[in-house]
Design an enzyme around this catalytic site. Structure first.
Site, PDB file in Angstrom:
ATOM      1  NE  ARG A 142      71.744  74.118  72.618  1.00 18.22           N
ATOM      2  CZ  ARG A 142      72.400  74.996  72.924  1.00 18.22           C
ATOM      3  NH1 ARG A 142      72.635  75.667  74.132  1.00 18.22           N
ATOM      4  NH2 ARG A 142      73.388  75.643  72.063  1.00 18.22           N
TER       5      ARG A 142
ATOM      6  NE  ARG B 180      67.344  73.931  69.047  1.00 15.34           N
ATOM      7  CZ  ARG B 180      68.686  73.819  69.098  1.00 15.34           C
ATOM      8  NH1 ARG B 180      69.532  74.985  68.435  1.00 15.34           N
ATOM      9  NH2 ARG B 180      69.441  72.978  70.103  1.00 15.34           N
TER      10      ARG B 180
ATOM     11  CD  GLU C  60      70.854  75.611  63.402  1.00 19.12           C
ATOM     12  OE1 GLU C  60      71.584  75.697  64.565  1.00 19.12           O
ATOM     13  OE2 GLU C  60      69.843  74.821  63.587  1.00 19.12           O
TER      14      GLU C  60
ATOM     15  CG  ASN D 285      77.158  77.166  68.882  1.00 15.96           C
ATOM     16  OD1 ASN D 285      77.685  78.389  68.970  1.00 15.96           O
ATOM     17  ND2 ASN D 285      76.115  76.714  69.891  1.00 15.96           N
ATOM     18  CG  ASP D 286      75.034  73.436  64.236  1.00 18.02           C
ATOM     19  OD1 ASP D 286      75.774  72.728  63.987  1.00 18.02           O
ATOM     20  OD2 ASP D 286      74.024  73.295  64.876  1.00 18.02           O
TER      21      ASP D 286
ATOM     22  NE  ARG E 293      78.235  72.467  67.445  1.00 16.46           N
ATOM     23  CZ  ARG E 293      76.882  72.787  67.606  1.00 16.46           C
ATOM     24  NH1 ARG E 293      75.953  73.016  66.664  1.00 16.46           N
ATOM     25  NH2 ARG E 293      76.518  73.078  69.159  1.00 16.46           N
TER      26      ARG E 293
END
Ligand code: PEP
Ligand code: MG
Length: 572
Positions: free
Chosen positions: A296, A332, A432, A455-456, A466
């Site tokens: 990330r 990413r 996502e 998660n998304d 979330r």
């Protein structure tokens, strides 16, 4: 029966020992006189000099002990103290007649309150760092020694108001059975520090220092957040047995500290790491991750006044790659917006930030920031062949194509400058959003790989924010809509012949392991502490058993029924 106190379960494990209460030094400066502007400025400068010296020593001690995260907190404190705005506020307070102590108290208090009032939870946590800085500076000015925790008797349970980064430097870790603090939440820095120390911890018990006299026998369960005072013989035996079980469980995981992972019938599965902060690459290497499925990059942008330059990003990517030599590392690109902010990028607040200007959308609208990062990735990938590039929050082909065009421009630019670029750099996307999931077959023609961001994907599929505690019970990977999308993304990837990884938290959810195997997932990417437990779980399933569980799960139509069924399977 002993008294039981309940707090936040911050770091798992069982600890049995004797309370050692640590009270904060007396920082009352009301009797300190103002000795004149020059004298106070000199006192302040001397304290700053000492603070920086000690912080440097602590960072070195911590660096060897705990890795990058804790050092990062100290570095942030140092940067705050060097921040021109804070220094200016200190100088002005002294010019107005405050002694150095009062100036520190006023200026740091002001900054602390400003951070505490911010919406972004990450920035709000900075308030705790500034408060730690305020206390340390006051202690230096008042000549109060910081609490010495370097030599403790065996089986000490430290009971304190707050676990601070400076306290953990030189902490006699071998003799600490557990930590109990009056403040702190599960996602705060103190919890991060306790987990990095691998010490059971219960935080957020207000008045713990008043309830627990020094020397009290304590039994602490960091997994459930309970602290038992004066446990009787039966309770002692119970905790002791649970402690032994916990230690044996941890020791049992050691067998999975190896590179390969496979199912019970021998199907190889890759277990990779998610890198979300500097210390993670080291932790991933220690857990023998087969690479990193998600780096990330946004963490490089936090806690700073200006975005990182190309050179700094290039170095950070090379460094992470060097910690996982010869292995895959998926970078990413900046995924900012939503619940992630970075003051150096000056993001505008948005009402529906998760549906707004985030991820690839923001980057495509800020080509300067994006190009700097793409150039850094290309340069690093020229030297580290394991690197891959991935774009977040891609909704459709237009975004993927626009991002790839920019990448091609950066490649040409670097070539013109005579800077080496990789011959071939695999470019993938996060899947996502429901839009990407439902058009996965089309996206697969132009993406080299997929990484599913559950998660998304869950929040957008179920329309459940979330981060909103009020709807948290509706946020589940067990909804049939989510499961069908996962199945279909994997089959689209397979049909197109491209690799598919899953890097959302669902990859570490033990309930989903058989389903993901049955859907054909061969690459799981999880946070470093989840690597060994995941390997152990993968080794339990044969593909036939996993398919049977998936069939039965998908026959059910309500999320709760599916979850209950999977939990039963897990217990069996
Ligand atoms: C995800 O959405 O699942 C993911 C891995 O990305 P992030 O949590 O950073 O949004
Ligand atoms: Mg995401």
């Amino acid at each position: 029966m002993g008294i039981e106190l309940r707090g936040t379960a911050a770091s798992p494990g069982i600890g049995l020992g004797t309370a050692r209460t640590v009270r904060m030094p007396d920082l009352d400066f009301s009797a300190v006189p103002f000795r004149g502007e020059t004298a106070e400025q000199t006192r302040l400068e001397e304290a700053v000099r000492l603070f920086l010296l000690r912080t440097e020593d602590m960072a070195q001690a911590l660096g060897e002990e705990l890795g990058g995260e804790a050092v990062g907190i100290l570095t942030a404190q140092r940067m705050m103290l060097e921040d021109p705005a804070l220094r200016d506020a200190l100088r002005r307070a002294i010019q107005e007649g405050a002694c150095a102590e009062a100036a520190v108290d006023r200026a740091c208090g002001l900054f602390r309150d400003r951070f505490a009032g911010l919406e972004d939870p990450y920035l709000r946590q900075r308030a705790a760092d500034i408060e730690d800085l305020r206390r340390r500076m006051l202690a230096l000015l008042l000549g109060q020694e910081e609490t010495d925790l370097t030599a403790l008797p065996p089986d000490t349970v430290l009971v304190l108001h707050e676990l601070t980064p400076s306290m953990t430097a030189g902490l006699d870790r071998d003799h600490i059975a557990a930590l109990v603090a009056e403040t702190g939440g599960a996602a705060g820095h103190a919890a991060i520090l306790a987990r990095a120390l691998e010490v059971p911890a219960v935080l957020g018990i207000p008045g713990a220092l008043d309830h627990i006299p020094d020397g009290t026998p304590l039994a602490v369960d960091g997994g459930s957040g309970t602290v038992l005072l004066d446990p009787d013989g039966r309770q002692q035996a119970d905790f002791q047995a649970r402690r032994e079980h916990w230690m044996a469980d941890r020791a049992g995981l050691e067998a999975y500290r190896r590179e390969e992972s496979h199912t019970a019938d021998g199907r190889p599965i890759a277990v990779l790491a998610n890198l979300s902060r500097p210390a993670d690459a080291e932790a991933a290497a220690r857990a023998c991750a087969q690479g990193a499925g998600l780096f990330r990059t946004e963490f490089l942008f936090l806690d700073r006044a200006v975005p990182p330059a190309e050179e700094e990003q290039y170095r950070a990517f090379c460094q992470a790659a060097d910690q996982l030599p010869g292995r895959k590392l998926v970078l990413r690109t900046l995924d900012i917006g939503g619940d992630k902010s970075a003051s150096c990028l000056g993001l505008e607040p948005e009402a529906d930030s998760f549906l707004g200007h985030r991820g690839i959308r923001w980057c495509l609208d800020h080509p300067d920031v994006f190009r700097t990062q793409l150039r850094a990735v290309l340069r690093a990938a020229a030297e580290r062949p394991g690197l891959r590039l991935m774009f977040p929050l891609v909704d459709g082909l237009e975004e993927l194509r626009a991002a790839k065009d920019l990448l091609a421009e950066c490649r040409t630019e670097l070539e013109t400058e005579g800077i080496p670029v990789p011959r071939d750099l695999p470019v993938g996307i996060m899947v996502e959003t429901p839009a990407a999931a439902l058009t996965a077959d089309q996206l697969a023609r132009e993406a080299d790989f997929f990484s599913i961001g559950t998660n998304d994907l869950i929040q957008y599929t179920l329309a459940v924010d979330r981060g909103n505690a009020r709807v948290a019970k509706l946020y589940t990977p067990c909804h049939p809509a989510v499961l069908r999308l996962l199945r279909d993304i994997l089959s689209a990837g397979r049909a197109a012949g491209i690799p598919v990884c899953l890097c959302g938290e669902a990859a570490a959810d033990p309930r989903l392991t058989p389903l993901l195997l049955a859907f054909g997932l061969e690459e799981f990417s999880v946070s470093p502490p989840s690597i060994l437990p995941l390997r152990r779980r993968l080794a339990v399933w044969t593909m036939e058993e996993a398919r049977q569980v998936a069939r039965e799960a998908l026959e059910r139509s309500a999320a709760q029924e599916i979850a209950a069924y999977l939990e039963r399977v897990l217990r069996a």
